[in-house]
Write a protein that holds these residues in place. Structure first.
Motif, short mmCIF file in Angstrom:
data_model
loop_
_atom_site.label_atom_id
_atom_site.label_comp_id
_atom_site.label_asym_id
_atom_site.label_seq_id
_atom_site.Cartn_x
_atom_site.Cartn_y
_atom_site.Cartn_z
N ARG A 13 1.01 -1.24 -0.01
CA ARG A 13 -0.03 -0.15 0.13
C ARG A 13 0.94 1.24 -0.08
NH1 ARG A 13 -1.26 2.65 4.96
NH2 ARG A 13 -0.14 1.88 6.78
N PRO A 14 0.45 2.30 -0.73
CA PRO A 14 1.24 3.40 -0.63
C PRO A 14 1.29 4.30 0.63
CG PRO A 14 -0.82 3.97 -1.78
CD PRO A 14 -0.89 2.40 -1.44
N VAL A 15 2.58 4.83 0.96
CA VAL A 15 2.43 5.58 2.31
C VAL A 15 3.34 6.61 1.82
CG1 VAL A 15 3.14 5.78 4.66
CG2 VAL A 15 1.90 3.64 3.72
N ARG A 16 3.24 7.95 2.43
CA ARG A 16 4.06 9.06 2.18
C ARG A 16 4.74 9.21 3.36
NH1 ARG A 16 2.91 15.36 3.26
NH2 ARG A 16 4.60 16.05 2.33
N LEU A 17 6.17 8.97 3.24
CA LEU A 17 7.14 9.12 4.32
C LEU A 17 7.74 10.69 4.26
CD1 LEU A 17 8.94 5.85 3.97
CD2 LEU A 17 6.93 6.27 5.49
N VAL A 18 7.78 11.26 5.40
CA VAL A 18 8.45 12.51 5.28
C VAL A 18 9.77 12.54 6.45
CG1 VAL A 18 8.08 14.98 6.02
CG2 VAL A 18 6.33 13.51 5.02
N TYR A 19 10.72 12.94 6.08
CA TYR A 19 12.04 12.97 7.05
C TYR A 19 12.50 14.52 7.39
CZ TYR A 19 12.13 8.70 4.41
OH TYR A 19 11.68 7.51 3.78
N PHE A 20 12.65 14.78 8.61
CA PHE A 20 13.20 15.89 9.28
C PHE A 20 14.42 15.90 9.57
CE2 PHE A 20 8.51 15.87 9.37
CZ PHE A 20 8.30 17.37 8.86
N ALA A 21 15.25 16.97 9.75
CA ALA A 21 16.43 17.46 10.32
C ALA A 21 17.52 16.30 9.90
CB ALA A 21 16.13 17.53 11.91
N TRP A 22 18.16 16.06 10.76
CA TRP A 22 19.19 14.85 10.28
C TRP A 22 18.80 13.48 9.83
CZ3 TRP A 22 19.25 10.36 13.01
CH2 TRP A 22 18.82 10.51 14.27
N VAL A 23 17.59 13.29 9.85
CA VAL A 23 17.01 11.80 9.24
C VAL A 23 16.89 12.22 7.86
CG1 VAL A 23 15.15 10.29 9.18
CG2 VAL A 23 15.83 11.42 11.39
N ARG A 24 16.35 13.65 7.44
CA ARG A 24 16.42 13.85 6.10
C ARG A 24 17.83 13.99 5.40
NH1 ARG A 24 13.76 19.05 6.47
NH2 ARG A 24 15.97 19.75 6.98
N GLU A 25 18.81 14.50 6.13
CA GLU A 25 20.21 14.66 5.61
C GLU A 25 20.57 13.20 5.44
OE1 GLU A 25 22.29 17.01 8.73
OE2 GLU A 25 20.94 18.65 8.34
N ARG A 26 20.43 12.21 6.09
CA ARG A 26 21.17 10.79 6.00
C ARG A 26 20.32 10.24 4.74
NH1 ARG A 26 22.27 9.87 12.53
NH2 ARG A 26 23.59 11.67 12.86
N VAL A 27 18.97 10.45 5.05
CA VAL A 27 17.99 9.60 4.03
C VAL A 27 18.51 10.27 2.49
CG1 VAL A 27 16.03 8.93 2.99
CG2 VAL A 27 16.55 8.83 5.28
N GLY A 28 18.98 11.67 2.46
CA GLY A 28 19.03 12.44 1.31
C GLY A 28 17.96 12.92 0.52
N ILE A 29 16.80 12.59 1.10
CA ILE A 29 15.55 13.35 0.43
C ILE A 29 14.57 13.90 1.55
CG2 ILE A 29 15.64 12.08 -1.70
CD1 ILE A 29 13.88 10.11 -0.58
N PRO A 30 13.66 14.84 1.15
CA PRO A 30 12.87 15.37 2.37
C PRO A 30 11.51 14.46 2.60
CG PRO A 30 12.63 16.48 0.48
CD PRO A 30 13.78 15.79 0.13
N GLU A 31 11.02 14.00 1.40
CA GLU A 31 10.01 12.98 1.37
C GLU A 31 10.01 12.09 0.36
OE1 GLU A 31 6.32 15.04 -0.27
OE2 GLU A 31 7.16 16.32 1.35
N GLU A 32 9.20 10.99 0.48
CA GLU A 32 8.89 10.15 -0.70
C GLU A 32 7.46 9.32 -0.48
OE1 GLU A 32 11.78 6.93 -0.98
OE2 GLU A 32 12.19 7.13 1.33
N THR A 33 7.21 8.70 -1.49
CA THR A 33 5.99 7.79 -1.50
C THR A 33 6.39 6.53 -1.74
OG1 THR A 33 4.31 9.69 -2.08
CG2 THR A 33 3.51 7.25 -2.26
#
Length: 97
Positions: A13-33
């Protein structure tokens, strides 16, 4: 009249994932589905699934104890059920006041 059989927990099932602060920096993107497996039951299950997606995710989610999550804008604990959440956000612990 027979009751309908329960739907098995298979597929995705589709889910929108949003990353903030250093989580975003380490994943490399601010959000994804993403299409998450229907069998993932808890926030912790999702974190462990994400860690297996690549080195950047493994680094971002390395310390499962300190990460925080929100399901559809409501804070959730690691063992909280994902339910039918459409958006899941991940962020580091907050400090200050």
């Amino acid at each position: 009249m027979n009751a309908a059989a329960p739907i098995p927990a298979t597929g995705t099932r589709p889910v929108r994932l949003v990353y903030f602060a250093w989580v975003r920096e380490r994943v490399g993107i601010p959000e994804e589905t993403v299409e998450i497996p229907a069998g993932l039951a808890t926030v912790l299950d999702l974190v462990r699934w994400l860690k297996a997606r690549g080195e950047n995710y493994a680094t971002a989610f390395a310390d499962e104890k300190i990460l925080r999550a929100a399901l559809d804008h409501v804070h959730a604990k690691p063992h909280s059920p994902l339910g039918e959440a459409r958006e899941i956000a991940f962020f580091p612990p907050m400090t200050g006041g």
